[in-house]
Design an enzyme around this catalytic site. Structure first.
Site, short mmCIF file in Angstrom:
data_model
loop_
_atom_site.label_atom_id
_atom_site.label_comp_id
_atom_site.label_asym_id
_atom_site.label_seq_id
_atom_site.Cartn_x
_atom_site.Cartn_y
_atom_site.Cartn_z
N THR A 15 0.83 -1.21 0.00
CA THR A 15 0.00 0.00 0.00
C THR A 15 0.87 1.27 0.00
OG1 THR A 15 -1.69 -1.19 1.25
CG2 THR A 15 -1.84 1.21 1.26
N VAL A 16 1.83 1.34 0.92
CA VAL A 16 2.61 2.57 1.08
C VAL A 16 3.72 2.67 0.02
CG1 VAL A 16 3.98 3.98 2.68
CG2 VAL A 16 2.11 2.59 3.56
N LYS A 108 5.92 2.04 12.97
CA LYS A 108 5.85 2.48 14.37
C LYS A 108 6.04 1.35 15.36
CE LYS A 108 1.84 1.76 12.32
NZ LYS A 108 1.26 2.13 11.06
N GLU A 132 8.32 10.22 9.99
CA GLU A 132 7.10 11.03 9.95
C GLU A 132 5.86 10.19 9.65
OE1 GLU A 132 5.02 13.72 10.77
OE2 GLU A 132 6.68 14.97 10.13
N GLY A 137 -0.14 8.91 9.81
CA GLY A 137 -0.12 8.94 8.34
C GLY A 137 0.37 10.25 7.77
N ILE A 139 -0.31 13.39 8.55
CA ILE A 139 -0.24 14.60 9.39
C ILE A 139 1.22 14.87 9.77
CG2 ILE A 139 -0.97 15.67 11.56
CD1 ILE A 139 -3.41 13.82 11.56
N ASP A 204 -1.45 -0.53 17.79
CA ASP A 204 -0.85 0.35 16.77
C ASP A 204 -0.87 1.81 17.24
OD1 ASP A 204 -0.13 0.95 13.76
OD2 ASP A 204 -1.83 2.24 14.27
N LYS A 208 2.29 4.58 18.34
CA LYS A 208 2.46 5.98 17.94
C LYS A 208 2.55 6.88 19.17
CE LYS A 208 -0.13 4.85 13.80
NZ LYS A 208 -1.48 4.60 13.29
P1 NAP Z 1 1.57 -3.98 2.86
O1 NAP Z 1 0.60 -3.42 1.90
O2 NAP Z 1 1.27 -5.26 3.53
O3 NAP Z 1 2.99 -4.09 2.11
C1 NAP Z 1 4.10 -4.70 2.69
C2 NAP Z 1 5.16 -4.86 1.62
O4 NAP Z 1 6.34 -5.38 2.22
C3 NAP Z 1 4.77 -5.84 0.50
O5 NAP Z 1 5.24 -5.36 -0.73
C4 NAP Z 1 5.54 -7.12 0.88
O6 NAP Z 1 5.95 -7.90 -0.24
C5 NAP Z 1 6.77 -6.55 1.54
N1 NAP Z 1 7.33 -7.44 2.57
C6 NAP Z 1 6.79 -7.79 3.75
N2 NAP Z 1 7.61 -8.62 4.40
C7 NAP Z 1 8.68 -8.77 3.63
C8 NAP Z 1 9.88 -9.52 3.76
N3 NAP Z 1 10.14 -10.25 4.83
N4 NAP Z 1 10.81 -9.46 2.75
C9 NAP Z 1 10.54 -8.70 1.67
N5 NAP Z 1 9.43 -7.98 1.48
C10 NAP Z 1 8.52 -8.02 2.45
O7 NAP Z 1 1.86 -2.94 4.04
P2 NAP Z 1 1.64 -1.37 4.03
O8 NAP Z 1 0.22 -1.07 4.39
O9 NAP Z 1 2.22 -0.77 2.84
O10 NAP Z 1 2.48 -0.96 5.35
C11 NAP Z 1 3.89 -0.91 5.32
C12 NAP Z 1 4.38 -0.25 6.59
O11 NAP Z 1 3.81 1.05 6.68
C13 NAP Z 1 3.98 -0.94 7.89
O12 NAP Z 1 5.00 -0.76 8.84
C14 NAP Z 1 2.74 -0.17 8.33
O13 NAP Z 1 2.52 -0.23 9.71
C15 NAP Z 1 3.13 1.21 7.90
N6 NAP Z 1 2.02 2.13 7.68
C16 NAP Z 1 0.99 1.78 6.89
C17 NAP Z 1 -0.03 2.68 6.67
C18 NAP Z 1 -1.22 2.36 5.83
O14 NAP Z 1 -2.16 3.16 5.83
N7 NAP Z 1 -1.22 1.25 5.09
C19 NAP Z 1 0.03 3.95 7.28
C20 NAP Z 1 1.13 4.28 8.09
C21 NAP Z 1 2.12 3.36 8.28
P3 NAP Z 1 4.86 -8.61 -1.22
O15 NAP Z 1 4.15 -7.47 -1.86
O16 NAP Z 1 5.65 -9.39 -2.18
O17 NAP Z 1 3.98 -9.42 -0.32
N1 HSE Z 2 -3.26 0.74 10.42
C1 HSE Z 2 -2.92 2.08 10.70
C2 HSE Z 2 -4.17 2.88 10.96
C3 HSE Z 2 -2.16 2.67 9.55
O1 HSE Z 2 -5.27 2.38 10.68
O2 HSE Z 2 -4.07 3.98 11.47
C4 HSE Z 2 -1.61 4.04 9.84
O3 HSE Z 2 -0.59 3.98 10.78
#
Ligand code: NAP
Ligand code: HSE
Length: 434
Positions: A15-16, A108, A132, A137, A139, A204, A208
């Site tokens: 996603t990110v 986080k 950040e 997210g 903000i 989670d 934060k």
């Molecule tokens: P996600 O959609 O599940 O994506 C995770 C990515 O990491 C995927 O591309 C996955 O590969 C890869 N990955 C996971 N484990 C791995 C490993 N051991 N080796 C290599 N690649 C690996 O997660 P996301 O929502 O983008 O979140 C990523 C981070 O941002 C997390 O720490 C989350 O807490 C943080 N975050 C997310 C959001 C949000 O709104 N989504 C907001 C703030 C912070 P594959 O694609 O091949 O499976």
């Molecule tokens: N899963 C988290 C949320 C992503 O819903 O706020 C942002 O850190």
């Protein structure tokens, strides 16, 4: 102006990560005008290179499953940890710092639970460990606390810090959606963690909050000591009662100072309707910061979702590019922050909402009120509702401020009464003080 190329290595393209690539293409001109470097996503680490991706970063980018392709590449200056989780993310971040690379992360969980040695390592090596995107997210609260509010002592912080939980609570309140339906929609929209129990159990958001203690007070908060409650126990009945009293129920994180001790906790709370925090729906987050000189400030925006989060990741990259020789990670001059002195959660003082389920007979209210008086808990309001649904009825009390310990004693004592028909619901109340 001569432009240098900065190569980025992305660990994670979900996603990110994919949203970051999208912003770098769609906002390329705006971004280029804000930096003297040309940013290039050189290598992307994923688990499954054949998986269809949300965005194609173009032919300059190589996908790999080997961490060494990023860690051992001397051309990569900044790495992005966007995988999530603990063990792999920790090993990757540590090795990246050991290899002399700056790190930007949205993780986080990693920073709150295992961040202390990583921050120390980064400081020792004069490297950036920027985060950040880890808090709320899109903000810009990290920059605000690190830089814009550096002249203040932060007396209080209250916030909605999890988009998924806020989405669930507001959809349950405004649309009467079930918990399960709302969680499924938040997951579909890319808000939830890979393990959504982290969202609904408050963990989670508590991650934060621990990072916010670091930014507000320059202290390391021992995460395992934080009081954390999630939203699973909040019932539609409590949501209805809260509305009758003029409140909404939100998952709230709060940081206060009690002398030299830090009182930090995450809990579902009744928030007065007129308080801005209570008005935030969907995936919005909100943070109210009380600086002793600036007064109250309020930050709000999308706390979850690919583009808002990646917007913060890219801002960190740009900030690092500007300060590449002198990055600052916490805004405090010590590289090894002292451990916070923690106020034990049972000493934390709040107003409380208590919903007893009682047999509808004479003397019940008096018996409960007498237990509360014995424990020095003063009642602010009470209502009893004849639901017409049988012999058990809800009896709701709102209290004046009391310690969590005193309320726990009241609940323990009242649970022994034969007229109590179900466990008592207990929620904290937060008010917006001037
Ligand atoms: P996600 O959609 O599940 O994506 C995770 C990515 O990491 C995927 O591309 C996955 O590969 C890869 N990955 C996971 N484990 C791995 C490993 N051991 N080796 C290599 N690649 C690996 O997660 P996301 O929502 O983008 O979140 C990523 C981070 O941002 C997390 O720490 C989350 O807490 C943080 N975050 C997310 C959001 C949000 O709104 N989504 C907001 C703030 C912070 P594959 O694609 O091949 O499976
Ligand atoms: N899963 C988290 C949320 C992503 O819903 O706020 C942002 O850190």
């Amino acid at each position: 102006v001569s432009r240098r190329v900065i190569n980025l290595g992305l660990a994670g393209f979900g996603t990110v990560g994919s949203a970051l690539a999208r912003i770098m293409v769609e906002n390329a001109d705006d971004v280029a005008r804000r930096t003297t470097a040309d940013l290039r996503i050189k290598t992307v680490l994923v688990r499954d290179p054949d998986k269809p991706r949300g965005f194609d970063p173009g032919p300059e980018t190589t996908f790999t499953t080997r961490v060494e392709d990023i860690l051992d590449d001397p051309e990569i200056d900044i790495v992005l940890e966007l995988m999530g989780g603990l063990d792999n993310a920790e090993a990757f971040t540590r090795k990246a710092l050991e290899a002399g690379k700056h790190v930007v992360t949205a993780n986080k969980a990693l920073l709150a639970e295992r961040g202390r040695p990583l921050f120390e390592l980064a400081a020792r090596k004069n490297l950036g460990l920027y985060y950040e995107a880890s808090i709320a997210g899109g903000i810009p609260i990290v920059q605000a606390l690190k830089h814009s509010l550096a002249a203040n002592r932060i007396d209080k912080l209250q916030g909605i810090l999890n988009g998924t939980a806020n989405f669930i609570m507001s959809e349950m309140t405004t649309k009467g959606m079930s918990f399960e339906e709302a969680l499924a929609e938040a997951t579909e929209l890319g808000y939830a963690e890979a393990d959504p129990t982290l969202d609904v159990d408050g963990i989670d958001a508590a991650h934060k909050l621990a990072l916010l203690v670091r930014l507000c007070h320059g202290q390391h908060y021992p995460f395992e000591e934080m009081h954390i409650e999630g939203i699973r126990g909040v019932t539609p009945e409590d949501i209805r009662f809260a509305r009758e009293f003029g409140y909404r129920i939100k998952l709230i994180g709060q940081i206060r100072q009690d002398g030299s001790r830090i009182d930090a906790g995450m809990f579902p709370a009744l928030v007065r309707d007129r308080f801005l925090l209570s008005k935030l729906g969907k995936n919005l987050n909100g943070i109210r910061v009380m600086g002793n000189m600036v007064g109250p400030l309020f930050f709000t925006g999308q706390g979850a979702g690919g583009l808002p989060t990646a917007s913060a990741v890219l801002a960190d990259i740009l900030m690092l590019v500007r300060r590449i020789d002198a990055p600052d990670n916490t805004g405090f001059i010590e590289s090894d922050l002292p451990l916070a002195e923690v106020l034990p959660p049972e000493e934390s003082v709040h107003e409380f909402y208590l919903r007893f389920t009682v047999a509808d007979r004479p003397g019940v209210m008096a018996a409960i009120a007498s237990v509360m008086a014995e424990n020095d808990v003063s009642i602010a309001q009470a209502i009893q509702r004849d639901t017409g649904e049988g012999e058990l009825v809800p009896l709701v009390f709102m209290t004046h401020t009391a310690s969590t310990r005193a309320i726990a004693r009241c609940l323990e004592a009242t649970s022994a009464f034969d007229f109590i028909g179900a466990p008592t619901a207990m929620l904290r109340i937060i008010e917006e003080d001037a």
